[in-house]
Design a protein around this motif. Structure first.
Motif, PDB file in Angstrom:
ATOM      1  N   GLY A  95       4.996  -8.234  -4.219  1.00 13.20           N
ATOM      2  CA  GLY A  95       4.217  -7.053  -5.759  1.00 13.20           C
ATOM      3  C   GLY A  95       3.627  -5.706  -4.520  1.00 13.20           C
ATOM      4  N   GLY A  96       2.831  -6.400  -3.139  1.00  9.99           N
ATOM      5  CA  GLY A  96       2.215  -6.234  -2.399  1.00  9.99           C
ATOM      6  C   GLY A  96       3.037  -4.869  -2.136  1.00  9.99           C
ATOM      7  N   THR A  97       2.162  -3.075  -1.325  1.00 10.01           N
ATOM      8  CA  THR A  97       3.347  -1.916  -1.325  1.00 10.01           C
ATOM      9  C   THR A  97       2.707  -1.539   0.366  1.00 10.01           C
ATOM     10  OG1 THR A  97       1.352  -0.459  -1.509  1.00 10.01           O
ATOM     11  CG2 THR A  97       2.836  -1.718  -3.098  1.00 10.01           C
ATOM     12  N   ALA A  98       3.863  -1.097   0.930  1.00  5.84           N
ATOM     13  CA  ALA A  98       3.656  -0.618   2.605  1.00  5.84           C
ATOM     14  C   ALA A  98       2.280  -0.015   2.879  1.00  5.84           C
ATOM     15  CB  ALA A  98       4.660   0.142   2.597  1.00  5.84           C
ATOM     16  N   LYS A  99       2.339   1.217   1.758  1.00  7.30           N
ATOM     17  CA  LYS A  99       1.613   1.863   1.358  1.00  7.30           C
ATOM     18  C   LYS A  99      -0.166   0.685   1.821  1.00  7.30           C
ATOM     19  CE  LYS A  99       3.071   5.956  -0.504  1.00  7.30           C
ATOM     20  NZ  LYS A  99       3.155   7.061  -0.879  1.00  7.30           N
ATOM     21  N   GLU A 100      -0.795   0.086   0.873  1.00  8.01           N
ATOM     22  CA  GLU A 100      -1.151  -1.223   1.342  1.00  8.01           C
ATOM     23  C   GLU A 100      -1.530  -1.249   2.247  1.00  8.01           C
ATOM     24  OE1 GLU A 100      -1.250  -2.557  -3.396  1.00  8.01           O
ATOM     25  OE2 GLU A 100      -0.503  -3.550  -2.325  1.00  8.01           O
ATOM     26  N   LEU A 101      -0.410  -2.123   3.324  1.00 11.70           N
ATOM     27  CA  LEU A 101      -0.811  -2.364   4.628  1.00 11.70           C
ATOM     28  C   LEU A 101      -1.122  -1.445   5.526  1.00 11.70           C
ATOM     29  CD1 LEU A 101       2.308  -5.093   4.415  1.00 11.70           C
ATOM     30  CD2 LEU A 101      -0.360  -5.658   4.228  1.00 11.70           C
ATOM     31  N   ARG A 102      -1.227  -0.278   5.324  1.00 11.41           N
ATOM     32  CA  ARG A 102      -1.205   0.627   6.403  1.00 11.41           C
ATOM     33  C   ARG A 102      -2.846   1.022   6.125  1.00 11.41           C
ATOM     34  NH1 ARG A 102       1.472   6.644   7.135  1.00 11.41           N
ATOM     35  NH2 ARG A 102      -0.336   7.225   8.128  1.00 11.41           N
ATOM     36  N   LEU A 103      -3.310   1.413   4.473  1.00  9.97           N
ATOM     37  CA  LEU A 103      -4.941   0.777   4.198  1.00  9.97           C
ATOM     38  C   LEU A 103      -5.303   0.217   4.934  1.00  9.97           C
ATOM     39  CD1 LEU A 103      -7.526   2.506   3.049  1.00  9.97           C
ATOM     40  CD2 LEU A 103      -6.429   1.554   1.066  1.00  9.97           C
ATOM     41  N   LEU A 104      -4.577  -1.110   4.868  1.00 11.58           N
ATOM     42  CA  LEU A 104      -5.415  -1.852   5.548  1.00 11.58           C
ATOM     43  C   LEU A 104      -5.445  -2.861   7.062  1.00 11.58           C
ATOM     44  CD1 LEU A 104      -6.769  -4.966   4.502  1.00 11.58           C
ATOM     45  CD2 LEU A 104      -4.713  -6.114   4.464  1.00 11.58           C
TER      46      LEU A 104
END
Length: 326
Positions: A95-104
């Motif tokens: 359920g995670g997103t690539a955009k969340e990882l980018r922000l992290l």
């Protein structure tokens, strides 16, 4: 004798003696993440002309989720990170997103150096090459959304290089380079010391013959040595366009031809001549990231993840600093 030397000798003895636990019998206390105090590295790194990064293969045994990997690598003081596509996909599947990882990544101040993926883009079987294009298209889109610009492209699908087919290999590499034009993600042809593409000269020939301006080569201290290559002519390459080089060391024994991935050791704990190689890379224009890549079971069995990160950073900083001041 320095404390560092004593520690290195003790570790070598432990690794060579076979007294460490087997992977299956590893105590849960070793796997458990511990709270550690890392050195304040943000200031001392600025005196280096390179980034110190981490390939998360080094953490693979601890079975950390990709978001945990990012946070721990950043806390350990690294400049950048190489993530594995399978870990990213596991995160997305939950359920995670690539955009969340980018922000992290951005929040933690980490450069996404490269993504480790595997596709049969160079297979002699056309159907496998077509499947690789579908796979890479999906992966490159995800990498782009994460803010990444590179994906490793080891030669998969062939067991050896046929000198009569250099032109064909170059066409296959150009195909995935052109695929990357639409996503802004460049596949880097990767040297493997035990694989089909184990010669730096072959990497260079295929990359040059591709005729594509984005062609890049991914070198590795261990793989250069394991493949029987020489660093004496590495400055023929334009180091300025090499984004990342895998950082590791190798022991004097076993013999080069018998070495396996798990034999790689921390920088400075083997026989690699960094004092010769790193200044040569610098003179050739390299200013990218040295990314620690290890698969050493002995380290995993004797260190928790935080200690592994601490040792990886400190050893890398020391050998790079010593080499640039030699």
């Amino acid at each position: 004798m320095s404390k560092r030397t004593n520690k290195n000798i003790s570790r070598r003895k432990a690794l060579q003696s076979g007294i460490l636990l087997t992977l299956g019998g590893l105590s849960s206390t070793v796997i458990a993440s511990e709270i550690s105090t890392f050195p304040s590295t943000q200031k001392i790194k600025k005196d280096l002309p390179f980034r110190i990064s981490l390939n998360t293969s080094t953490l693979i045994y601890y079975k950390l989720a990709v978001d945990q990997q990012i946070e721990m690598v950043a806390k350990a003081g690294f400049d950048g990170i190489e993530l594995w596509m399978r870990d990213i996909m596991a995160y997305l599947d939950k359920g995670g997103t690539a955009k969340e990882l980018r922000l992290l990544l951005e929040t933690n101040g980490l450069l996404l150096e490269n993504i480790i993926g595997f596709s049969k883009w160079c297979s002699d079987i056309e159907e496998e090459r077509d499947e690789a294009i579908v796979q890479l298209t999906k992966e490159m889109k995800i990498i782009s959304e994460m803010g990444g610009k590179f994906i490793a492209a080891p030669v998969q699908g062939i067991s050896s290089i046929d000198p009569a087919k250099y032109g064909e290999y170059a066409k296959r590499y150009r195909r995935i380079l052109e695929l990357g034009e639409s996503t802004g993600v460049t596949p880097i042809i990767e040297l493997w010391g035990m694989g089909a593409l184990n010669k730096v000269a072959d990497c260079a020939q295929i990359a040059i013959a591709s005729g594509h301006p984005n062609a890049r080569i991914l070198l590795d201290f261990y793989h250069v040595y394991r493949g029987g290559n020489s660093w004496d002519t590495v400055d023929i390459l334009n180091g300025a366009i090499l984004p990342v080089i895998h950082m590791n060391d190798y022991p004097a024994s076993p013999a080069r031809e018998a070495l396996k991935d798990g034999d790689r050791v921390l920088p400075g704990e083997g026989v690699c001549d960094y004092n010769k190689i790193i200044p040569k890379l610098y003179k050739a224009g390299f200013r990218g990231g040295f990314s620690v890549e290890l698969f050493n079971k002995g380290y995993w069995e004797s260190m928790d993840a935080n200690t592994m990160l601490k040792e990886s950073f400190e050893n890398s900083y020391k050998v790079i600093s010593d080499a640039m001041n030699s």
